[in-house]
Write a protein that holds these residues in place. Structure first.
Motif, PDB file in Angstrom:
ATOM      1  N   LYS A  58       0.937  -1.086   0.028  1.00 34.17           N
ATOM      2  CA  LYS A  58       0.113   0.027  -0.095  1.00 34.17           C
ATOM      3  C   LYS A  58       0.999   1.206  -0.111  1.00 34.17           C
ATOM      4  O   LYS A  58       0.710   2.071  -0.746  1.00 34.17           O
ATOM      5  CB  LYS A  58      -0.858   0.140   1.268  1.00 34.17           C
ATOM      6  N   ALA A  59       1.994   1.189   0.840  1.00 34.17           N
ATOM      7  CA  ALA A  59       2.903   2.324   0.921  1.00 34.17           C
ATOM      8  C   ALA A  59       3.491   2.717  -0.294  1.00 34.17           C
ATOM      9  O   ALA A  59       3.795   3.781  -0.844  1.00 34.17           O
ATOM     10  CB  ALA A  59       3.867   2.182   2.088  1.00 34.17           C
ATOM     11  N   HIS A  60       3.846   1.553  -1.080  1.00 35.38           N
ATOM     12  CA  HIS A  60       4.569   1.640  -2.195  1.00 35.38           C
ATOM     13  C   HIS A  60       3.711   2.364  -3.523  1.00 35.38           C
ATOM     14  O   HIS A  60       4.123   3.329  -3.932  1.00 35.38           O
ATOM     15  CB  HIS A  60       5.062   0.330  -2.735  1.00 35.38           C
ATOM     16  N   TYR A  61       2.384   1.783  -3.420  1.00 36.29           N
ATOM     17  CA  TYR A  61       1.616   2.472  -4.532  1.00 36.29           C
ATOM     18  C   TYR A  61       0.891   3.875  -4.175  1.00 36.29           C
ATOM     19  O   TYR A  61       0.796   4.648  -4.916  1.00 36.29           O
ATOM     20  CB  TYR A  61       0.607   1.504  -4.879  1.00 36.29           C
ATOM     21  N   LEU A  62       1.161   4.278  -2.896  1.00 33.85           N
ATOM     22  CA  LEU A  62       0.746   5.390  -2.457  1.00 33.85           C
ATOM     23  C   LEU A  62       1.645   6.385  -2.860  1.00 33.85           C
ATOM     24  O   LEU A  62       1.430   7.505  -3.492  1.00 33.85           O
ATOM     25  CB  LEU A  62       0.155   5.521  -0.903  1.00 33.85           C
ATOM     26  N   ALA A  63       2.935   6.028  -2.568  1.00 32.36           N
ATOM     27  CA  ALA A  63       3.862   6.925  -3.008  1.00 32.36           C
ATOM     28  C   ALA A  63       4.145   6.996  -4.529  1.00 32.36           C
ATOM     29  O   ALA A  63       4.222   8.222  -5.126  1.00 32.36           O
ATOM     30  CB  ALA A  63       5.352   6.405  -2.541  1.00 32.36           C
ATOM     31  N   LYS A  64       3.905   6.030  -5.115  1.00 32.43           N
ATOM     32  CA  LYS A  64       3.914   6.173  -6.625  1.00 32.43           C
ATOM     33  C   LYS A  64       2.704   6.914  -7.131  1.00 32.43           C
ATOM     34  O   LYS A  64       3.010   7.795  -8.051  1.00 32.43           O
ATOM     35  CB  LYS A  64       3.796   4.634  -7.194  1.00 32.43           C
ATOM     36  N   SER A  65       1.667   6.875  -6.740  1.00 29.55           N
ATOM     37  CA  SER A  65       0.504   7.586  -6.990  1.00 29.55           C
ATOM     38  C   SER A  65       0.903   9.247  -6.867  1.00 29.55           C
ATOM     39  O   SER A  65       0.347  10.054  -7.556  1.00 29.55           O
ATOM     40  CB  SER A  65      -0.723   7.243  -6.319  1.00 29.55           C
ATOM     41  N   GLY A  66       1.564   9.388  -5.589  1.00 32.90           N
ATOM     42  CA  GLY A  66       1.735  10.728  -5.451  1.00 32.90           C
ATOM     43  C   GLY A  66       2.937  11.468  -6.078  1.00 32.90           C
ATOM     44  O   GLY A  66       2.839  12.661  -6.772  1.00 32.90           O
ATOM     45  N   TYR A  67       3.977  10.652  -6.609  1.00 36.38           N
ATOM     46  CA  TYR A  67       4.928  10.979  -7.398  1.00 36.38           C
ATOM     47  C   TYR A  67       4.403  11.242  -8.945  1.00 36.38           C
ATOM     48  O   TYR A  67       4.524  12.366  -9.338  1.00 36.38           O
ATOM     49  CB  TYR A  67       6.000  10.014  -7.349  1.00 36.38           C
ATOM     50  N   LYS A  68       3.532  10.475  -9.273  1.00 34.89           N
ATOM     51  CA  LYS A  68       2.844  10.540 -10.678  1.00 34.89           C
ATOM     52  C   LYS A  68       1.989  12.008 -10.525  1.00 34.89           C
ATOM     53  O   LYS A  68       1.805  12.546 -11.485  1.00 34.89           O
ATOM     54  CB  LYS A  68       2.079   9.293 -11.220  1.00 34.89           C
ATOM     55  N   LEU A  69       1.068  12.120  -9.576  1.00 33.36           N
ATOM     56  CA  LEU A  69       0.370  13.232  -9.628  1.00 33.36           C
ATOM     57  C   LEU A  69       1.116  14.547  -9.433  1.00 33.36           C
ATOM     58  O   LEU A  69       0.844  15.597 -10.085  1.00 33.36           O
ATOM     59  CB  LEU A  69      -0.396  13.063  -8.207  1.00 33.36           C
TER      60      LEU A  69
END
Length: 92
Positions: A58-69
């Protein structure tokens, strides 16, 4: 008299055997409770490992989502600047 002593010795032997049976039952129950306790501990440890792994994903994909946003916002800002740059220069 001989019959009585023989009955008494048989009774003592039976009493000893029932003591051994009681000991075996108590030992078996103790072993089963130790095994159940160990299994409970192993299950709890495995559950914690699974939940930690899930939290990590969850933390990995949340960080990835924040980066792409963030990249999307920067790109949108750059497009807005290039599109409205001529109009902004006329305001100066």
């Amino acid at each position: 008299m001989e019959h009585r002593s023989r009955c008494n010795s048989l009774r003592r032997k039976r009493d000893n055997e029932s003591g051994i049976a009681l000991f075996l039952v108590i030992t078996a129950v103790s072993l089963m409770s130790m095994i159940a306790t160990e299994m409970t501990y192993v299950v709890q440890v495995n559950q914690k490992i699974a939940f930690d792994g899930l939290d990590q994903v969850k933390a990995h994909y949340l960080a990835k989502s924040g980066y792409k946003l963030s990249l999307l916002r920067l790109k949108t800002y750059q497009q807005a600047i290039t599109q409205f740059e001529p109009q902004l220069k006329t305001l100066d």
